[in-house]
Design an enzyme around this catalytic site. Structure first.
Site, mmCIF file in Angstrom:
data_model
loop_
_atom_site.group_PDB
_atom_site.id
_atom_site.type_symbol
_atom_site.label_atom_id
_atom_site.label_comp_id
_atom_site.label_asym_id
_atom_site.label_seq_id
_atom_site.Cartn_x
_atom_site.Cartn_y
_atom_site.Cartn_z
ATOM 1 N N GLY A 113 16.260 -3.209 4.249
ATOM 2 C CA GLY A 113 15.354 -3.466 5.373
ATOM 3 C C GLY A 113 15.955 -2.976 6.682
ATOM 4 N N ASP B 274 23.245 -3.068 8.252
ATOM 5 C CA ASP B 274 24.143 -4.096 8.780
ATOM 6 C C ASP B 274 25.576 -3.596 8.671
ATOM 7 O OD1 ASP B 274 22.067 -6.290 8.960
ATOM 8 O OD2 ASP B 274 21.999 -5.923 6.798
ATOM 9 N N LYS C 70 -18.233 -0.776 -4.642
ATOM 10 C CA LYS C 70 -18.531 -1.689 -3.525
ATOM 11 C C LYS C 70 -19.922 -1.414 -2.974
ATOM 12 C CE LYS C 70 -13.890 -2.848 -2.035
ATOM 13 N NZ LYS C 70 -12.779 -1.926 -2.212
#
Ligand code: DCP
Ligand code: MG
Length: 323
Positions: free
Chosen positions: A165, A168, A49
């Site tokens: 995630g 539940d 870069k």
């Protein structure tokens, strides 16, 4: 560096910061990849870069990132618990570009504040075995309250995926019916369970909003839980469901959401209606497709019978990962 700050890539920000400091300390200009590679903190990518900037006066990666930076910021903001696409857009239009900007919003809800403070925790996937450990803590507390209670792990865990995630959970008890039908024995369970688990230091915070879960206020609890030896706050949802509706709840909370959408559409095609409370027939809808009569119950307790009533073959939870 500024771009990576915006999208919360902390490691890259640190990398760039070090590289910038290194460059500042140089007595001689650094013009080539070869020169850059000799400096501390410069790997191949950064050195490439640097050379690109020296040779062309611009940086392609930066131009690209400017193009996608709106999407990136929106993605970042939507990662905050309690922030949906609309709020994210509103905040973005007000100039919010990172979590620090978001934190000082005067309209921040207490739940969103937790979402920001625990941003990293909540956005880290949970290994399967850790989900099972959280489940065990809840299950044994539930059994202590009432040995008749039954607990299940739902969501992506039940579908067999390796990392989840969130966590539940469903809690139920044989013999219980819908609250409207007069059965109240489960209403106090959630209250007692979450109070105990909070006192134990396992549940960290309740994330139910102002409406406290709306009409389901007695039957669901959202928050965060943590295992002492792991130290990461995890999103946990605990739902109380009546035994009479267990099958419909299992079906709904197993998902995935795309599978749910298609099976619900199938029910409609067959003149029925499926939701987390059961499979119904003879539903009456007005011309805007709004339900005016919930219909008669076909099946709610037995998950397999719901598949049968819909005329489709049973699918194991792991076969419901669609899309
Ligand atoms: N669900 C749904 N529609 C929604 C949200 C949820 O049908 N809009 C159902 C299907 C999901 C289940 O609830 O599988 C649990 O919701 P989660 O958001 O926890 O999704 P998963 O557990 O499937 O995935 P993750 O691992 O991201 O938690
Ligand atoms: Mg889940």
């Amino acid at each position: 560096m500024e771009y990576y700050k915006q999208i919360n890539e902390i490691w890259r920000v640190q990398g760039y910061r070090k590289a910038i400091n290194t460059l500042r300390q140089q007595k001689q200009p650094v013009r080539t990849k070869q020169d850059a590679l000799k400096l501390p903190g410069f790997g191949h990518q950064l050195s490439d870069k640097l050379e690109e900037i020296v040779k062309t006066g611009k940086l392609t990666r930066l131009i690209e990132s400017k193009k996608d930076s709106r999407a990136a910021v929106l993605g970042l903001l939507e990662g905050i618990f309690g922030v949906g696409p609309n709020t994210a857009r509103e905040w973005y239009n007000d100039g919010v570009r990172n979590l620090s900007n978001a934190r000082v919003r005067p309209d921040l809800t207490p739940q969103q504040r937790v979402g920001i403070d625990r941003y990293h925790d909540f956005n880290t996937r949970i290994p399967r075995n850790e989900v099972a450990q959280h489940f065990s803590v809840v299950e044994s507390a539930a059994r202590n309250i009432d040995s008749g209670l039954r607990c299940f792990i739902m969501g992506s865990y039940r579908r067999g995926v390796q990392t989840c995630g969130d966590i539940d959970l469903i809690v139920t008890k044989p013999g219980t019916k819908r609250i409207e039908e007069g059965e109240k024995s489960l209403m106090w369970v959630l209250q007692k369970l979450t109070t105990q688990l909070t006192a134990m230091g396992f549940l960290k915070v309740c994330l139910l909003g102002k409406d406290k879960g709306g009409k389901d206020s007695n039957s669901k609890w959202y928050g965060a839980s943590m295992l002492e030896d792991i130290g990461i706050w995890r999103r946990i949802d605990i739902l109380i469901v009546p035994w009479s509706e267990l099958g419909a709840s299992l079906l709904y909370f197993t998902g995935n959401d795309l599978f749910n959408r298609s099976i619900r559409m199938l029910a409609v095609k067959k003149g029925m209606s499926l939701n987390q409370h059961g499979l119904f027939k003879d539903v009456i809808r007005d011309k805007n497709w709004k339900k005016i009569h919930r219909g008669t119950l076909v099946e709610a307790h037995d998950e397999r019978k719901i598949f049968e009533a819909l005329g489709i073959k049973w699918l194991e939870p792991k076969e419901r990962n669609v899309g």
